[in-house]
Design a protein around this motif. Structure first.
Motif, mmCIF file in Angstrom:
data_model
loop_
_atom_site.group_PDB
_atom_site.id
_atom_site.type_symbol
_atom_site.label_atom_id
_atom_site.label_comp_id
_atom_site.label_asym_id
_atom_site.label_seq_id
_atom_site.Cartn_x
_atom_site.Cartn_y
_atom_site.Cartn_z
ATOM 1 N N CYS A 115 0.814 -1.228 0.000
ATOM 2 C CA CYS A 115 0.000 0.000 0.000
ATOM 3 C C CYS A 115 0.844 1.274 0.000
ATOM 4 O O CYS A 115 0.280 2.377 0.107
ATOM 5 C CB CYS A 115 -0.928 0.016 1.208
ATOM 6 N N HIS A 160 4.637 1.706 -9.520
ATOM 7 C CA HIS A 160 4.356 1.106 -8.221
ATOM 8 C C HIS A 160 5.668 0.621 -7.607
ATOM 9 O O HIS A 160 6.410 -0.122 -8.245
ATOM 10 C CB HIS A 160 3.371 -0.050 -8.354
ATOM 11 N N ALA A 165 4.791 -7.087 -4.596
ATOM 12 C CA ALA A 165 3.581 -7.123 -5.425
ATOM 13 C C ALA A 165 3.755 -7.920 -6.717
ATOM 14 O O ALA A 165 2.878 -8.725 -7.055
ATOM 15 C CB ALA A 165 3.118 -5.701 -5.725
ATOM 16 N N PHE A 191 -6.650 -5.441 -6.852
ATOM 17 C CA PHE A 191 -6.497 -4.535 -5.710
ATOM 18 C C PHE A 191 -5.821 -3.232 -6.137
ATOM 19 O O PHE A 191 -6.163 -2.150 -5.654
ATOM 20 C CB PHE A 191 -5.674 -5.234 -4.620
ATOM 21 N N PHE A 192 -4.875 -3.341 -7.058
ATOM 22 C CA PHE A 192 -4.150 -2.165 -7.529
ATOM 23 C C PHE A 192 -4.972 -1.432 -8.594
ATOM 24 O O PHE A 192 -5.654 -2.060 -9.398
ATOM 25 C CB PHE A 192 -2.791 -2.566 -8.081
ATOM 26 N N ALA A 193 -4.895 -0.102 -8.594
ATOM 27 C CA ALA A 193 -5.733 0.697 -9.487
ATOM 28 C C ALA A 193 -4.878 1.631 -10.336
ATOM 29 O O ALA A 193 -3.939 2.263 -9.843
ATOM 30 C CB ALA A 193 -6.735 1.509 -8.673
ATOM 31 N N ARG A 201 -5.347 7.776 -5.967
ATOM 32 C CA ARG A 201 -5.198 6.511 -5.247
ATOM 33 C C ARG A 201 -4.435 5.495 -6.093
ATOM 34 O O ARG A 201 -4.469 5.537 -7.318
ATOM 35 C CB ARG A 201 -6.570 5.925 -4.880
ATOM 36 N N GLU A 202 -3.781 4.544 -5.393
ATOM 37 C CA GLU A 202 -3.058 3.470 -6.079
ATOM 38 C C GLU A 202 -3.736 2.113 -5.898
ATOM 39 O O GLU A 202 -3.281 1.122 -6.450
ATOM 40 C CB GLU A 202 -1.616 3.366 -5.554
ATOM 41 N N ASN A 203 -4.793 2.058 -5.117
ATOM 42 C CA ASN A 203 -5.505 0.798 -4.898
ATOM 43 C C ASN A 203 -6.972 1.077 -4.640
ATOM 44 O O ASN A 203 -7.402 2.239 -4.622
ATOM 45 C CB ASN A 203 -4.872 -0.002 -3.753
ATOM 46 N N VAL A 267 0.935 0.119 -11.757
ATOM 47 C CA VAL A 267 0.520 -1.116 -11.090
ATOM 48 C C VAL A 267 1.492 -2.212 -11.485
ATOM 49 O O VAL A 267 2.239 -2.068 -12.462
ATOM 50 C CB VAL A 267 -0.919 -1.525 -11.509
#
Length: 326
Positions: A115, A160, A165, A191-193, A201-203, A267
């Protein structure tokens, strides 16, 4: 650092409630190796920190039935040094062991590693109101972009930063997320965005949700895996490019392949076309070269990071060649 309220949660339910009370103005504290520096630089200014260290079970590693369950507070050092993970999920062990420095691996947690916020110097500097911080400009597009993404569009060119990950996505892992309505699960890849979904946001975590655990499937018979991280500084650094591969063999034939790149996109970047080239084939040098080319098809480097294309191709070939000989 802005003044904040500290709350120590004793259960996931209480932790979620403490987050919800502050309606987006609270953040979770795990190892703190990323959040605390952000607070010192006033990039993050939560009104409340919700400490998870008192929540039972979040620091457990379980492998009953062959599957692996990792609590979000398991340290990177514990993952890297765990003999069963090193044997059955080698790429994950290698990824955890390649992260940061020994001191940070001892304190940093799996949940925090997944995260963590991006390391883009425009995002990390208070002098730039970039898109990720609510502005309307990605300064990396025309600026200093040596370390930025070569995949992923122009909304935001972060990469990321996680070393765990790529391996976890390659293994087909599942994320367990605690919300006010209970636990929900989804494939870790989902889960990752991407920035196109929400550039801030990254998730997919909502303000009142917590990543509580990761479930990693039992590898199929004949599975081999590896993780390679290429960085400027060998002692501790973020990846210029990384590659995780999980291959299942029947004799010399690769029956199934998963290849995930790090350091190239916002991601963990799965290379599906490259995987198809390997499936049902022996890994001769010509096929590995084709696979590497396919993995980087569609890359769109910026003015100062074109080197990442060649570097990533080399990483793919090296990882696959090593698994072929394993």
């Amino acid at each position: 650092m802005k003044a904040f309220e500290y709350a120590s949660a004793r259960s996931l339910k209480q932790a979620v409630s403490l987050l919800r009370e502050k309606a987006g103005k609270a953040q979770v504290l795990a190892g703190g190796t990323d959040l605390i520096p952000q607070m010192k630089e006033r990039i993050a200014e939560p009104e409340r920190l919700v400490d998870l260290q008192g929540v039972p079970g979040l620091n457990r590693i379980d492998s009953d039935g062959g599957e692996l369950r990792l609590g979000a507070l398991v340290s990177l050092a514990e993952i890297a040094e765990h003999p069963e993970i090193a044997s059955s999920w080698r790429a994950l062990s290698q990824g955890a062991g390649a992260a940061a420095s020994p001191q940070i691996r001892n304190a940093g947690t799996l949940g925090g590693n997944l995260c963590q916020r991006p390391r883009c110097w425009y995002y990390r500097s208070e002098d730039f109101l970039c898109r990720k911080k609510g502005g309307d400009t990605c300064f990396a597009l025309e600026g200093e972009n040596k370390y930025h993404a070569i995949f992923g569009g122009d909304e935001c060119r972060i990469v990321h930063p996680s070393d765990t990950a790529p391996a976890l996505v390659a293994f087909g892992s599942t994320a367990a997320i605690q919300s006010p309505s209970g636990e929900r699960r989804l494939p870790l890849a989902e889960f990752f965005a991407m920035p196109s979904a929400d550039v801030t946001r990254e998730n997919v975590l909502k303000d009142d949700e917590i990543l509580s655990a990761i479930q990693v499937p039992k590898p199929l018979a004949g599975t081999r895996s590896a993780y390679l991280k290429i960085r400027e500084k060998a002692s501790f650094d973020f990846a210029l490019v990384s590659c995780a591969a999980v291959l299942t063999f029947a004799g010399p034939t690769c029956e199934r392949a998963r290849i995930v790149l790090g350091g190239v996109a916002p991601v963990p970047w799965r290379c599906r076309e490259a995987e198809e080239i390997l499936a049902g084939r022996a890994l001769d040098p010509a096929r590995l070269a084709r696979c590497a080319e396919a993995a980087l098809a569609g890359a769109a480097p910026l003015s100062k990071n074109r080197y990442k294309v060649a570097l990533a191709k080399a990483a793919v070939r090296r990882v696959l060649a090593g698994l072929r000989e394993a």
